[in-house]
Each structure stands twice: as C-alpha cells, then as structure tokens.
Design a protein around this motif. Structure first.
Motif, PDB file in Angstrom:
ATOM      1  N   VAL A  82       0.846  -1.197   0.000  1.00  0.00           N
ATOM      2  CA  VAL A  82       0.000   0.000   0.000  1.00  0.00           C
ATOM      3  C   VAL A  82       0.884   1.250   0.000  1.00  0.00           C
ATOM      4  O   VAL A  82       1.875   1.318   0.735  1.00  0.00           O
ATOM      5  CB  VAL A  82      -0.936   0.014   1.218  1.00  0.00           C
ATOM      6  CG1 VAL A  82      -1.797   1.273   1.230  1.00  0.00           C
ATOM      7  CG2 VAL A  82      -1.815  -1.232   1.214  1.00  0.00           C
ATOM      8  N   GLY A  83       0.523   2.231  -0.825  1.00  0.00           N
ATOM      9  CA  GLY A  83       1.299   3.464  -0.926  1.00  0.00           C
ATOM     10  C   GLY A  83       1.057   4.396   0.243  1.00  0.00           C
ATOM     11  O   GLY A  83       0.212   4.147   1.098  1.00  0.00           O
ATOM     12  N   VAL A  85      -0.153   7.290   2.748  1.00  0.00           N
ATOM     13  CA  VAL A  85      -1.498   7.773   3.058  1.00  0.00           C
ATOM     14  C   VAL A  85      -1.569   9.287   2.897  1.00  0.00           C
ATOM     15  O   VAL A  85      -0.685  10.017   3.352  1.00  0.00           O
ATOM     16  CB  VAL A  85      -1.891   7.383   4.499  1.00  0.00           C
ATOM     17  CG1 VAL A  85      -3.233   7.990   4.877  1.00  0.00           C
ATOM     18  CG2 VAL A  85      -1.935   5.866   4.637  1.00  0.00           C
ATOM     19  N   GLU A  86      -2.623   9.751   2.240  1.00  0.00           N
ATOM     20  CA  GLU A  86      -2.905  11.186   2.188  1.00  0.00           C
ATOM     21  C   GLU A  86      -3.727  11.607   3.402  1.00  0.00           C
ATOM     22  O   GLU A  86      -3.461  12.621   4.037  1.00  0.00           O
ATOM     23  CB  GLU A  86      -3.673  11.529   0.921  1.00  0.00           C
ATOM     24  CG  GLU A  86      -4.058  12.998   0.816  1.00  0.00           C
ATOM     25  CD  GLU A  86      -5.042  13.261  -0.294  1.00  0.00           C
ATOM     26  OE1 GLU A  86      -4.589  13.701  -1.362  1.00  0.00           O
ATOM     27  OE2 GLU A  86      -6.247  13.030  -0.107  1.00  0.00           O
ATOM     28  N   THR A 107      -4.964   6.812  -0.083  1.00  0.00           N
ATOM     29  CA  THR A 107      -3.564   6.973  -0.449  1.00  0.00           C
ATOM     30  C   THR A 107      -3.390   8.189  -1.355  1.00  0.00           C
ATOM     31  O   THR A 107      -4.361   8.743  -1.884  1.00  0.00           O
ATOM     32  CB  THR A 107      -3.029   5.729  -1.176  1.00  0.00           C
ATOM     33  OG1 THR A 107      -3.656   5.632  -2.459  1.00  0.00           O
ATOM     34  CG2 THR A 107      -3.316   4.466  -0.369  1.00  0.00           C
ATOM     35  N   ARG A 108      -2.157   8.588  -1.529  1.00  0.00           N
ATOM     36  CA  ARG A 108      -1.872   9.728  -2.405  1.00  0.00           C
ATOM     37  C   ARG A 108      -2.229   9.416  -3.856  1.00  0.00           C
ATOM     38  O   ARG A 108      -2.443  10.338  -4.655  1.00  0.00           O
ATOM     39  CB  ARG A 108      -0.397  10.105  -2.318  1.00  0.00           C
ATOM     40  CG  ARG A 108       0.017  10.618  -0.949  1.00  0.00           C
ATOM     41  CD  ARG A 108       1.514  10.858  -0.886  1.00  0.00           C
ATOM     42  NE  ARG A 108       1.957  11.117   0.477  1.00  0.00           N
ATOM     43  CZ  ARG A 108       3.232  11.156   0.848  1.00  0.00           C
ATOM     44  NH1 ARG A 108       4.185  10.946  -0.052  1.00  0.00           N
ATOM     45  NH2 ARG A 108       3.560  11.382   2.104  1.00  0.00           N
ATOM     46  N   ARG A 130       3.701   6.699   5.473  1.00  0.00           N
ATOM     47  CA  ARG A 130       4.102   5.326   5.163  1.00  0.00           C
ATOM     48  C   ARG A 130       3.765   4.322   6.270  1.00  0.00           C
ATOM     49  O   ARG A 130       3.777   3.120   6.027  1.00  0.00           O
ATOM     50  CB  ARG A 130       5.601   5.282   4.850  1.00  0.00           C
ATOM     51  CG  ARG A 130       5.960   6.142   3.650  1.00  0.00           C
ATOM     52  CD  ARG A 130       7.435   6.065   3.310  1.00  0.00           C
ATOM     53  NE  ARG A 130       7.761   6.999   2.238  1.00  0.00           N
ATOM     54  CZ  ARG A 130       7.580   6.769   0.951  1.00  0.00           C
ATOM     55  NH1 ARG A 130       7.069   5.605   0.569  1.00  0.00           N
ATOM     56  NH2 ARG A 130       7.898   7.659   0.037  1.00  0.00           N
TER      57      ARG A 130
END
Length: 362
Positions: A82-83, A85-86, A107-108, A130
């Motif tokens: 998973v990329g 987080v926004e 996520t972004r 992250r």
C-alpha cells in the motif's frame, strides 16, 4: 481483495439469469414504436375532426433507460503493497459514537481501503504517510504497521480500551516506532513515552501535553497551557514560557530546535478569550528569546487556520484550514512558508466523518 468496479459488475452479470438481451431490447423498441405511431395517428384524427385546432396533449418521449452500478464498499486494507497515506477518516463519526465505524485510509494515488474490525480505536499516521499506528483490541495496545512491507510492531505498553474512551493524544515520531500516549478525564490518565523498537516505556510528568516526538534518542517536546501563558519543554532543556495560551503547535522543525504556533490575541473580557489572528509564529523551543511572526496569505475567504502539523522542508509547515461556519465547505490542508506566509493547497479533507491528517498535531 482490491476488486475494480468492472470486476464487480462482471461478477453480478455471471449471477444473473440467462436472457437474450438483444431480442428483448428489439421487442421493447417495437412496442414503444407501435405505441407512438398509434398516439400520433389519434392526434392526426383529432386535428382533422377539429378542423386543424391546436393539439393540447403533447406526447412525451420515452425516457432513456439508465443502468446505475451498485454501490461498492472500500476493500479491506491489503496485507502489504500500500502506498503512502494522504488522509484517513471514519464515515458518520461526527458528534456521536464511532462504535462500529471502520477507519478508511486514502492513499496519495487515490486508492481507498478500510481497516478491519480489530482497529476500532484511535489511529494516527506518520508524517510521510508510510506507517500507521492504531489501538488493537486484540493485543490491548498500540500496533504500528508499515503499509508497504506489511511489517508490524506491538507496543510493550498494554492498555485497556477505556484509556481511549476519553480525551487522549497519540503523538508519533517520523518513523512511528516512538510515540507519546496521553489521556485526560479517565480513571488512569496515562502520560507515557513508548519506544516500540527498544521495548521501553518511560513515565512523563502528568499535565504536560505531547507536541512532538523525534526518532531514536531525539528530542521530545511537551507543552502546558496556563491562564494567559504557556510553557514549552524540550526534554533535556529547561522549559520556556511564551505569552500565549495555546495548544496549536507544529512538530519540531528539521533543525531540531524550531517550533511554529498559530498566532492569536487574548482578551479576558472576550468570549472566547483567545482568538486566532491569522498569523504563524516561529520560535526557538530550547531557549526563550526572539520570535518571528508572519501573516498567512493565500487562504480562500471563509477558511481560517486551525491546526499545524509536520514540516515539509526547512521552511514550509503543514496547516489545516477549516470553515468559519458549517456551510458544507470542506477543510483543506495547506503548506505555509513561515518566512513569507505564502500558502499552497495540498488536498481537501473528506466531508463525512472524523479525519486524520498525517503528522497533524491535535
């Protein structure tokens, strides 16, 4: 787990009964055409019978058939890959109980996932997005999770869920492996510095609120508001006094000394006594001295600075701006240059539910 809408619709189609949609559509079109011709013929007959009089009844065209795809729920958070987080949010969690409302992370890249039922308590996100930290009912403590690798760390401090049923703060270091957890109003009121990697728990003085935690053996910053002033304490240094009653601090700047706070004016005869003045103030948290105050510019009308967060670089700090009134306008996260006050928009928050911004001090 991460199904696309196309895959969901395909699965629904496979479960549907077998019909000849083409033949059915042709038969329906023929019926509608026959109906329109019959109505038109009747209208012409009326016109002839009335000597060309006006036709009062207008024939409405058949509305088009619109297929609405079924509402899809966010998939569960994958075990890894998973990329960053926004933002994170809990839908329907405004002004009421959040019991049973799962955390969602965005996520972004725009992907949205929901956490499982295990993560029902507080959740925070490291400033780089992250790693997340959340209260696990199963482990009775805070769990830190790396979203890319899926690796988890369990805090050595065991806590009952009641510690988080009252006012609390969970302040993470940049790597998430060191944090301060504090609580007020409950039976226990913990105030502890936890090092997940080293497996240590250190008691902190009660009444001091966590502002910033650094990685490893780096500085920890606490604050304590008084009547008209506040104290800021970088552990290992003497506390300093600032002439503001405030909780609105940033994290520690990359230089390891500078903090920012939102500027305000204080008047005992005014309600509320402390009100923001639209400025940002930077100061040395290790020794009392000169401050630098800059007016924030570039925020749209109707939004005001409300909270500060992590530093994005040596001069820009994260600022959360919220609406002056509940008009439905979403809150927006900005980067503000502490030297010039100039702001640039980063992203808007979800309108529904309790939100978490990575690195925000709250």
């Amino acid at each position: 787990m991460n199904h696309t809408l196309r895959e969901d619709l395909h699965a629904l189609a496979e479960q549907a009964p077998t019909v000849d949609l083409a033949a059915q559509a042709v038969r329906g079109a023929r019926r509608r055409r026959a109906t329109r011709l019959a109505v038109a013929a009747a209208a012409v007959t009326c016109l002839i019978a009335l000597g060309g009089g006006s036709l009062l009844l207008r024939v409405r065209p058949t509305p088009p058939i619109v297929f609405v795809p079924p509402e899809t729920k966010a998939p569960l958070l994958p075990a890894k890959g998973v990329g960053p987080v926004e933002q994170a949010f809990r839908p329907g969690c405004l002004g009421g109980s959040c019991a049973g409302s799962p955390w969602h992370i965005v996520t972004r890249q725009g992907d949205t996932y929901q956490l499982g039922k295990e993560a029902t308590g507080p959740l925070e996100v490291t400033a780089d997005g992250r790693r997340i930290a959340y209260y696990s009912a199963k482990h009775r403590g805070i769990v830190v999770r790396d979203l890319a690798s899926g690796k988890t760390w369990q805090a050595p401090l065991k806590q009952p869920a009641e510690d988080f049923a009252v006012e609390y703060a969970l302040r993470l270091s940049p790597d998430g492996l060191r944090f301060v957890v504090s609580g007020w109003g409950g039976r226990r009121e913990p105030n502890k510095l936890v090092d997940v990697e080293r497996g240590t728990v250190t008691d902190l003085k009660r009444g001091w609120w966590p502002v910033s935690v650094s990685d490893g053996p780096g500085p920890v910053v606490l604050a304590k508001p008084y009547d008209m002033t506040s104290q800021v304490w970088v552990l290992g240094h003497a506390p300093i006094t600032i002439q503001d009653f405030t909780y609105h601090y940033s994290g520690l700047a990359p230089d390891g000394r500078t903090l920012a706070r939102l500027g305000q004016t204080v008047d005992r005869n005014r309600r509320p006594m402390a009100q923001g003045d639209g400025s940002i103030v930077t100061f040395d948290a290790t020794q009392a001295g000169r401050e630098s105050r800059t007016s924030i510019s570039g925020l749209p009308e109707g939004l005001r600075p409300s909270r500060l967060g992590a530093w994005l670089n040596a001069t820009e700090v994260t600022v959360l701006a919220v609406p002056d009134s509940p008009s439905g306008t979403p809150s927006v996260v900005y980067a503000v240059d502490v030297r010039t006050g100039k702001s640039r928009e980063l992203f808007a928050l979800r309108k529904d539910g309790l939100n978490v911004v990575p690195g925000l001090v709250r």
